[in-house]
Design a protein around this motif. Structure first.
Motif, PDB file in Angstrom:
ATOM      1  N   MET A 158       0.810  -1.214   0.000  1.00 30.59           N
ATOM      2  CA  MET A 158       0.000   0.000   0.000  1.00 30.59           C
ATOM      3  C   MET A 158       0.848   1.271   0.000  1.00 30.59           C
ATOM      4  N   ASN A 159       2.168   1.131   0.008  1.00 31.76           N
ATOM      5  CA  ASN A 159       3.056   2.296   0.114  1.00 31.76           C
ATOM      6  C   ASN A 159       2.619   3.172   1.289  1.00 31.76           C
ATOM      7  N   THR A 172       7.876   3.972   0.064  1.00 29.62           N
ATOM      8  CA  THR A 172       8.687   3.901  -1.162  1.00 29.62           C
ATOM      9  C   THR A 172      10.008   4.660  -1.032  1.00 29.62           C
ATOM     10  N   LEU A 203      11.237  -1.649  -8.551  1.00 32.28           N
ATOM     11  CA  LEU A 203      10.922  -1.532  -7.129  1.00 32.28           C
ATOM     12  C   LEU A 203       9.904  -0.414  -6.899  1.00 32.28           C
ATOM     13  N   GLY A 204      10.081   0.679  -7.636  1.00 35.87           N
ATOM     14  CA  GLY A 204       9.200   1.831  -7.483  1.00 35.87           C
ATOM     15  C   GLY A 204       7.754   1.529  -7.852  1.00 35.87           C
ATOM     16  N   VAL A 205       7.538   0.646  -8.794  1.00 39.17           N
ATOM     17  CA  VAL A 205       6.151   0.341  -9.180  1.00 39.17           C
ATOM     18  C   VAL A 205       5.596  -0.833  -8.375  1.00 39.17           C
ATOM     19  N   GLY A 208       3.363  -0.123  -3.606  1.00 36.70           N
ATOM     20  CA  GLY A 208       2.100   0.554  -3.881  1.00 36.70           C
ATOM     21  C   GLY A 208       1.222  -0.164  -4.894  1.00 36.70           C
ATOM     22  N   SER A 209       1.636  -1.344  -5.339  1.00 36.66           N
ATOM     23  CA  SER A 209       0.835  -2.049  -6.353  1.00 36.66           C
ATOM     24  C   SER A 209      -0.190  -2.979  -5.716  1.00 36.66           C
ATOM     25  N   GLN A 212      -0.672  -6.853  -6.310  1.00 41.44           N
ATOM     26  CA  GLN A 212      -1.176  -7.348  -7.596  1.00 41.44           C
ATOM     27  C   GLN A 212      -0.072  -7.720  -8.580  1.00 41.44           C
ATOM     28  N   LEU A 213       1.182  -7.442  -8.212  1.00 41.97           N
ATOM     29  CA  LEU A 213       2.270  -7.754  -9.140  1.00 41.97           C
ATOM     30  C   LEU A 213       3.082  -8.959  -8.682  1.00 41.97           C
ATOM     31  N   GLU A 424      -2.699   7.368   1.681  1.00 39.41           N
ATOM     32  CA  GLU A 424      -1.855   6.357   2.315  1.00 39.41           C
ATOM     33  C   GLU A 424      -2.548   5.027   2.578  1.00 39.41           C
ATOM     34  N   GLY A 426      -4.579   3.269   0.332  1.00 46.55           N
ATOM     35  CA  GLY A 426      -4.681   2.442  -0.863  1.00 46.55           C
ATOM     36  C   GLY A 426      -6.098   2.399  -1.405  1.00 46.55           C
ATOM     37  N   VAL A 427      -6.230   1.867  -2.609  1.00 40.73           N
ATOM     38  CA  VAL A 427      -7.522   1.821  -3.299  1.00 40.73           C
ATOM     39  C   VAL A 427      -8.325   0.604  -2.854  1.00 40.73           C
TER      40      VAL A 427
ATOM     41  N   ARG B 117      13.656  10.881  -8.057  1.00 40.37           N
ATOM     42  CA  ARG B 117      12.389  10.120  -8.091  1.00 40.37           C
ATOM     43  C   ARG B 117      11.580  10.305  -6.816  1.00 40.37           C
ATOM     44  N   LYS B 150       7.431   6.558 -10.543  1.00 44.21           N
ATOM     45  CA  LYS B 150       8.722   5.942 -10.228  1.00 44.21           C
ATOM     46  C   LYS B 150       9.227   5.123 -11.419  1.00 44.21           C
TER      47      LYS B 150
END
Lengths: 477, 367
Positions: A158-159, A172, A203-205, A208-209, A212-213, A424, A426-427, B117, B150
């Protein structure tokens, strides 16, 4: 809240799927009894519940990889779960899914003070990361309010942020590397204890995903040396506009408090009745915390006092000692509990540009009166991350729906003024159907393409983040 | 090609028949320059600036210098201290915001505030289909949907051409001071790590030309206090440089000035900080004549190597990755960016295929 119909083919194969999982994991790591699965039927968004087909509690990356490869082969959706503290329904199962809980993966694997990182298994709780390093004078900065319970895996999904991210950033900004297991069981090492991962910033994507990844099983986290000390002040104002202007002045002056928290009158009154922190009865108050040595704190607080006094505060309260500092924080930290004493509540999480604060608070007040549900505002003012708490009665027919509709209007307002749906939390499923308020189809398409690459079968954490209509073609494929 | 609007940019990409070399100001791009040049300099101008919210939004082709001028009028700046590599790379031109974001160009303050970033709040970009995509926004906290900001930051233009960049900015502190002393590599690097592990909020930790440097920034009184406290914490004879003298030390390190004009290949190593102390001995043992500069407490090592050797450098112990920033003649076969393990390379290739299905963007770089 619509969820897709469970796949009858998977439901009918439950016995075979459970047997397959048992063949991969120790006896105590597979749960399939209906009554035991209830423990996993929801997270902290308790309004929505659905037990999974089965749950597994692996102890290692290898076990996670084996489970994912098996589920991939069987075409069974997988829902990753950290500690189950998501307020957005981020780990709500579907009836045809296998839930992977990482709670047993809580080991501290490596501590390196000279290079300022720790490597942990991702089921470790947030606070226990700091707990493991504080004796040496270090801490892990992101501090979501659920930090006693929430897991690093969920923080990464959820970052997550927290009260102190004004200075230290969110997950992140403090994440150096992960071990990620892909849906097909492939184990990836991304980043590590050096400043940045090479190549395109996967890592950046991943952070917060929302799970799902891939399933994050280990993480390399930046740890920071603890400041010498910290001290809060409380400043009361007779209007939200003035409080907002004061926040803006402090930020513009280059003072960087670690936290600027805001409470409005409904929230102040509720917390006073509940926690008796001795807050002034005023329209709005700020709690501002600064860090450093005693002299540095004095220097910063003197500046803040000068800036605040230009706005004629009704009160400027400094903490003379530790006990007074605790009392200043007491009301803020009790705010959610206090609102919960009054009624059920829904906690929103939109972010707005700080400059829009007075306008948004005024509009929320108008909307509250129009729909007849009370709302209290308590939030991280320094970064514009709002947490309006809408009070409703879950036992009263129609109240939850009215509350959700009101919440959706507030989030639309956040987007309208240049902000976003979630800062903060998440969706998850909670804000899934509002995504199209913030994003055009082409924006969501770009995000979904990332998922196509990591999880081509769309089996990981199904029916979250993207509106069902938007993701329909992919989920079916 | 030089679009003057985002719509024109989209149109040009949609209709492109041949690969494109994306170019901001041409000051920091790495790798072979193939393809038709697509310049973003026509997409220029600051579109929103709210000093009280620490937020600035500008079109991607806006010159960095223009952004810095706008910010400094309000006593603000970009916290991540963008390196100016024109001297090192013998380039002319005007650095643009889009180029900075696409290269994730970050200077010495990274140890305190993070990289470029970490300051990018939002982006608009045009993908390889010509579609205009937005992600993120202009607020400090935003976890709505996947973080493509990012993903695009540091992607060297491979996933899309940036058209707008939204940034978090920082107030310029009242004071700065640099503690410095002449010292050997091992002891100097150990001192940098000790400083970074102290509570004194260090904003720079580098070693260049046998001189270890540690920077402190903030309010006057605070900087004075921490200067004394850090000196006592580290022990030994540390000199103090203040103001412009301090600033010049960091500009020199940030821009890798000691290697500008010096013959040799230039490498940029991302390392486990403690491993940085072993780099020079390993190169000496391999018979490679070299010089080194250290930033980020040893997490970043700049190498000047008077040899086309690459394999030995990419195999250094404790290395995260090594970027060949300035090759020597004869290094044409050496990729600028560190080759990735197969599973990661497959993922990045997959992403490129999704975002740029025709393989238009910056061929030969990061492929």
């Amino acid at each position: 809240m619509d969820m897709p119909s469970p796949d009858p083919g998977i439901l009918s194969r439950k016995a075979r799927i459970v047997a397959g999982l048992r063949a991969l994991l120790p006896e105590d790591a597979v749960i399939d009894a209906v009554e035991e699965l209830r423990a996993y039927e929801c997270d902290a968004l308790t309004a929505y519940r659905c037990p999974p087909l089965a749950a597994v509690l692996p102890r290692s990356t290898a076990e996670v990889a084996a489970v994912l490869a098996f589920c991939h082969g069987e075409g069974v959706p997988v829902v990753p779960r950290g500690a189950g503290t998501s307020l957005a329904g981020g780990s709500l199962p579907t009836a045809d899914s296998v839930l992977i809980g990482v709670a047993r993966m809580a080991a501290l694997l490596e501590t390196d003070y000279e290079n300022r990182f720790v490597r942990v298994q991702a089921g470790r709780t947030n606070l226990s990361v700091t707990g493991a390093v504080e004796a040496e004078g270090f801490f892990y900065a992101p501090d979501p309010s659920s930090q006693l319970a929430c897991a690093i895996s969920g923080n990464i999904a959820m970052n997550s942020g927290g009260a102190h991210c004004l200075k230290y950033g969110v997950t992140t900004n403090n994440l150096l590397g992960v071990t990620l297991v892909q849906m097909d069981g492939t184990v990836l090492e991304i980043g590590g204890p050096w400043p940045d991962a090479g190549g395109i910033d996967l890592l950046g994507v991943i952070c917060g995903s929302e799970g799902q990844l891939g399933v994050v099983t280990e993480a390399v986290l930046r740890i920071l040396p603890k400041p010498e000390g910290a001290r809060p002040v409380l400043v009361g104002f007779d209007s939200n506009e003035v409080a907002g202007a004061c926040v803006s002045d402090i930020i513009k002056a280059g003072i960087l408090p670690v936290a600027i928290e805001f409470m409005d009158r409904p929230c102040i009154r509720a917390t006073e009745a509940f926690a008796k922190a001795g807050y002034p009865d005023c329209e709005s108050l700020l709690i501002i915390e600064v860090e450093g040595s005693p002299a540095e704190i004095d220097e910063q607080l003197a500046r803040i006092r000068t800036l605040a006094e230009a706005h004629n505060p009704v009160e400027f309260r400094e903490a003379a000692d530790e006990a007074q500092a605790k009392r200043i924080w007491l009301g803020r930290k009790s705010a959610f509990g206090a609102m919960g004493q009054i009624n059920d509540y829904m906690c929103l999480d939109g972010t707005i540009p700080v400059s829009s604060l007075p306008h948004v608070l005024r509009r929320i007040g108008e909307m509250s009166r129009a729909c007849g549900l009370d709302v209290g505002n308590v939030f991280h003012a320094g970064d514009g991350n709002m947490h309006p708490l809408i009070l409703f009665d879950a036992n009263k027919p129609g109240d939850l729906e009215r509350c959700e509709a009101f919440g959706a209007e507030i989030l639309k307002l956040c987007v309208e003024v240049g902000g976003c749906l979630t800062g903060e939390h998440g969706v998850g499923i909670e804000k899934r159907d509002l995504m199209s308020v913030q994003f055009d189809p082409v924006d969501m398409e770009a995000q979904m393409r990332v998922k196509d690459v990591f999880d081509p079968g769309w089996l990981l954490n199904p029916a979250k983040v993207f509106p069902l209509g938007v993701s329909a073609g992919r989920r079916a494929g | 090609m030089r679009p003057s609007t985002e719509a024109e940019l989209s149109e040009m990409i949609r209709e492109a028949a041949r690969p494109l070399r994306i170019r901001g100001g041409g000051t920091r791009g790495l790798g072979p320059a193939e393809g038709v040049v697509l310049e973003t300099g026509g997409l220029s101008g600051v579109t929103l600036y709210e000093p009280g919210a620490l937020t600035l939004v500008a079109r991607a082709g806006t010159p960095l210098a223009e952004v810095e001028a706008v910010l400094s009028a309000e006593r603000q700046r970009l916290a991540f201290e963008v390196p100016d590599l024109r001297g090192l790379l013998a380039r002319e031109g005007v650095s643009t915001l889009g180029g900075v974001a696409s290269a994730n160009a970050s200077g010495p303050r990274r140890v305190q505030v993070g990289a470029a970033r970490d300051h990018l709040l939002g982006l608009r970009f045009v993908d390889g289909r010509g579609d205009v995509v937005k992600n993120g926004g202009r607020v400090m906290k935003n976890v709505t949907g996947y973080d493509l900001v990012k993903l695009l930051a540091g992607a060297q233009g491979k996933l899309g051409v940036l058209s707008e960049v939204s940034l978090k900015v920082q107030a310029i502190p009242e004071a700065e001071a640099t503690l410095w002393r002449e010292t050997g590599g091992t002891a100097g690097l150990a001192a940098l790590r000790a400083a970074l592990g102290s509570p004194f909020d260090v904003s720079g930790a580098g070693l260049a030309g046998g001189r270890a440097m540690i920077r402190l920034e903030g309010m006057e009184g605070s900087v004075a206090y921490r200067t004394a406290a850090l000196r006592a914490h580290l022990g030994g004879e540390w000199q103090v440089a203040g103001g412009a003298e301090s600033a010049a030390l960091w500009t020199r390190l940030r821009d890798v000035e000691p290697f500008a004009g010096a013959p040799g290949a230039v490498w940029r190593l991302s390392m486990v900080p403690t491993a940085a102390a072993g780099v020079e001995a390993a190169l000496t043992a391999a018979g490679l004549p070299h010089r080194a500069l250290y930033d980020w407490g040893g997490g970043l090592v700049w190498l000047l190597v008077d040899s086309p050797e690459a394999a030995a450098i990419r195999a250094l112990p404790g290395l995260g990755h090594a970027t060949l920033v300035r090759p020597l003649p004869g290094m044409e076969g050496v990729p600028a960016f560190h080759p990735e393990p197969a599973a990661l390379a497959a993922l990045t290739a997959g992403l490129r295929a999704k975002f740029d299905p025709r393989g238009l963007f910056n061929p030969g770089i990061m492929d």
